[in-house]
Motif scaffolding. Structure first.
Motif, PDB file in Angstrom:
ATOM      1  N   LEU A  43      52.324  37.042  33.641  1.00 50.16           N
ATOM      2  CA  LEU A  43      51.955  36.218  34.780  1.00 50.16           C
ATOM      3  C   LEU A  43      52.526  34.815  34.626  1.00 50.16           C
ATOM      4  O   LEU A  43      52.889  34.383  33.526  1.00 50.16           O
ATOM      5  CB  LEU A  43      50.434  36.137  34.895  1.00 50.16           C
ATOM      6  N   ASP A  44      52.578  34.088  35.736  1.00 49.31           N
ATOM      7  CA  ASP A  44      53.065  32.720  35.736  1.00 49.31           C
ATOM      8  C   ASP A  44      51.930  31.708  35.736  1.00 49.31           C
ATOM      9  O   ASP A  44      52.155  30.510  35.541  1.00 49.31           O
ATOM     10  CB  ASP A  44      53.940  32.474  36.970  1.00 49.31           C
ATOM     11  N   TRP A  45      50.727  32.184  35.953  1.00 49.30           N
ATOM     12  CA  TRP A  45      49.599  31.314  36.247  1.00 49.30           C
ATOM     13  C   TRP A  45      48.347  32.123  36.014  1.00 49.30           C
ATOM     14  O   TRP A  45      48.421  33.325  35.705  1.00 49.30           O
ATOM     15  CB  TRP A  45      49.724  30.886  37.715  1.00 49.30           C
ATOM     16  N   THR A  46      47.174  31.526  36.137  1.00 49.62           N
ATOM     17  CA  THR A  46      45.948  32.310  36.083  1.00 49.62           C
ATOM     18  C   THR A  46      45.948  33.322  37.231  1.00 49.62           C
ATOM     19  O   THR A  46      46.515  33.056  38.295  1.00 49.62           O
ATOM     20  CB  THR A  46      44.711  31.401  36.191  1.00 49.62           C
ATOM     21  N   PRO A  47      45.318  34.486  37.056  1.00 48.78           N
ATOM     22  CA  PRO A  47      45.356  35.527  38.102  1.00 48.78           C
ATOM     23  C   PRO A  47      44.846  35.015  39.440  1.00 48.78           C
ATOM     24  O   PRO A  47      43.846  34.307  39.523  1.00 48.78           O
ATOM     25  CB  PRO A  47      44.432  36.616  37.541  1.00 48.78           C
ATOM     26  N   ASN A  48      45.563  35.374  40.495  1.00 47.64           N
ATOM     27  CA  ASN A  48      45.166  35.032  41.856  1.00 47.64           C
ATOM     28  C   ASN A  48      45.776  36.076  42.784  1.00 47.64           C
ATOM     29  O   ASN A  48      46.364  37.056  42.322  1.00 47.64           O
ATOM     30  CB  ASN A  48      45.615  33.606  42.205  1.00 47.64           C
ATOM     31  N   THR A  49      45.667  35.876  44.076  1.00 51.12           N
ATOM     32  CA  THR A  49      46.117  36.899  45.010  1.00 51.12           C
ATOM     33  C   THR A  49      47.628  37.103  45.020  1.00 51.12           C
ATOM     34  O   THR A  49      48.103  38.127  45.514  1.00 51.12           O
ATOM     35  CB  THR A  49      45.631  36.593  46.444  1.00 51.12           C
ATOM     36  N   ASN A  50      48.410  36.169  44.466  1.00 51.38           N
ATOM     37  CA  ASN A  50      49.842  36.442  44.301  1.00 51.38           C
ATOM     38  C   ASN A  50      50.077  37.657  43.418  1.00 51.38           C
ATOM     39  O   ASN A  50      51.107  38.323  43.523  1.00 51.38           O
ATOM     40  CB  ASN A  50      50.549  35.234  43.675  1.00 51.38           C
ATOM     41  N   HIS A  51      49.117  37.947  42.548  1.00 45.64           N
ATOM     42  CA  HIS A  51      49.259  39.024  41.576  1.00 45.64           C
ATOM     43  C   HIS A  51      48.463  40.275  41.947  1.00 45.64           C
ATOM     44  O   HIS A  51      48.455  41.245  41.190  1.00 45.64           O
ATOM     45  CB  HIS A  51      48.789  38.543  40.196  1.00 45.64           C
ATOM     46  N   VAL A  52      47.803  40.260  43.093  1.00 48.10           N
ATOM     47  CA  VAL A  52      46.831  41.309  43.411  1.00 48.10           C
ATOM     48  C   VAL A  52      47.447  42.703  43.428  1.00 48.10           C
ATOM     49  O   VAL A  52      46.815  43.672  43.011  1.00 48.10           O
ATOM     50  CB  VAL A  52      46.134  41.003  44.761  1.00 48.10           C
ATOM     51  N   GLY A  53      48.685  42.832  43.892  1.00 47.90           N
ATOM     52  CA  GLY A  53      49.309  44.153  43.966  1.00 47.90           C
ATOM     53  C   GLY A  53      49.457  44.821  42.622  1.00 47.90           C
ATOM     54  O   GLY A  53      49.391  46.051  42.507  1.00 47.90           O
ATOM     55  N   LEU A  54      49.649  44.007  41.572  1.00 49.44           N
ATOM     56  CA  LEU A  54      49.765  44.552  40.218  1.00 49.44           C
ATOM     57  C   LEU A  54      48.451  45.149  39.764  1.00 49.44           C
ATOM     58  O   LEU A  54      48.405  46.247  39.188  1.00 49.44           O
ATOM     59  CB  LEU A  54      50.197  43.445  39.253  1.00 49.44           C
ATOM     60  N   TYR A  55      47.366  44.433  40.015  1.00 47.03           N
ATOM     61  CA  TYR A  55      46.056  44.919  39.587  1.00 47.03           C
ATOM     62  C   TYR A  55      45.605  46.119  40.416  1.00 47.03           C
ATOM     63  O   TYR A  55      44.934  47.022  39.903  1.00 47.03           O
ATOM     64  CB  TYR A  55      45.036  43.788  39.651  1.00 47.03           C
TER      65      TYR A  55
END
Length: 358
Positions: A43-55
């Motif tokens: 990740l580039d940052w703490t988890p947020n909705t930019n990363h939601v598809g991965l989770y």
């Protein structure tokens, strides 16, 4: 744009721990007992909705269906770009202009998936600051920044476009940009429309925000997505695994667009140590869908059936990317490892490819 997260795992220690897991396949990945490859994603940052598809893809088994294991790594102090370049992670979350900076200093990275199709960075002051009505009013005031030449160039252009002289002061951002503004140590700062601006609307303090592309900054500065190392792509098996990963990740983001509340719940449940606010996650997903940040189509866009297509686009728009890269190059943002200006602007077509997105 803003990296507020602190490092959770040191890059060197992380590399050692990964090397100890599974069997090394000789192509920069590991395999499990069944021979299934394991890809590492930073990740580039703490988890947020930019990363939601991965989770979502992890939770709903999309990666498993595609034939790959995926280990999502917390952001390292060195950053996703350095971690991918050094082989600590196979894939990292980054953006086109960050790759331009990294490659100018000797890295060899490429963007292979673009999540955001519209600018999402916002430059904001507290709404209570009635003396700031347009970016022109940023002139002479204090910009809360992490020291980015790119950010300063964008802000300077916005001020000039609005009729100001472009000069401003700077203050180093603390761990909480909202607190820095409310303390009076700064007058304006950068935020993401789909996260901090939403947080502001939910919990305060209220913000007055401006998008750079509406105030004279050309192109799309926020082509955020997935980066890999070019040499890693020389191995055909890595390419095959990357295509599987991207297909599953895209499926996860499409699910999130179609089921924003459920996807937000998955994000919160899969990242419990980050203590994400469920209301913020859901409100963020609602804004992503409404504004069309990932599909390029907002809910207000005209469509033949009355409802815009909310499928993920996923491809890099090199034309928009080049406009922004040219702008930053002319502003003197990109320099080599000796701090000398590059001979030419970074090229979006060289920094990215769409051939692995299916």
């Amino acid at each position: 744009m803003i990296r507020k997260a602190t490092a959770v795992v040191g890059a060197a220690a992380l590399g050692l721990s990964l090397a100890a897991c599974g069997n090394t396949s000789g192509n920069g990945t590991t395999t499990d007992a069944n021979g299934k490859p394991t890809l590492t994603f930073m990740l580039d940052w703490t988890p947020n909705t930019n990363h939601v598809g991965l989770y979502v893809a992890q939770q709903l088994g999309y990666f498993k269906d595609a034939g790959v294991n995926v280990k999502i790594l917390p952001t390292a102090q060195a950053g996703a770009e350095t971690s991918v370049e050094n082989g600590v992670a196979n894939i990292g979350f980054s953006k086109l202009t960050d790759l331009a900076n990294a490659n100018a200093h000797g890295a060899d990275l490429k963007l292979v998936f673009d999540l955001t199709q519209k600018p999402i960075a916002r430059w904001c002051s507290l709404k209570s600051r009635t003396d700031i009505k347009t970016p022109k009013d940023f002139a002479g005031k204090t910009f809360v920044t992490f020291g980015s030449a790119e950010q300063s160039a964008s802000v300077r252009q916005m001020i000039r476009y609005a009729g100001g002289d472009g000069d401003f002061k700077t203050a180093t951002a603390g761990t909480n940009t909202f607190r820095t503004l409310t303390s009076g140590k700064g007058d304006f700062a950068g935020f993401y429309a789909n996260w901090e601006e939403v947080e502001s609307q939910l919990n305060g303090p209220a913000l007055n925000c401006f998008a750079a592309d509406k105030w004279g900054v050309p192109g799309n500065p926020d082509q955020l997505g997935f980066a890999v190392k070019n040499s890693w792509l020389k191995n055909p098996q890595n390419v095959a695994n990357l295509k599987k990963f991207l297909k599953a990740a895209r499926r996860g983001y499409d699910y999130a667009l179609a089921n924003p509340d459920k996807a937000a719940d998955i994000l919160v449940n899969q990242t419990k140590t980050s203590h994400l606010d469920p209301k913020l996650a859901k409100a963020s997903m609602e804004k992503v869908v409404k504004e069309g940040y990932w599909s390029g189509n907002s809910m207000n866009d005209d469509t033949t059936n009355g409802k815009p297509d909310q499928k993920l686009t996923a491809t890099v728009n090199t034309e928009d990317g080049q406009k922004y890269l040219d702008f930053q190059y002319n502003a003197g943002t990109y320099t080599d490892s000796h701090k000398k200006k590059l001979a030419r602007a970074p090229q979006a077509a060289e920094l990215s490819t769409n051939k692995y997105v299916e």
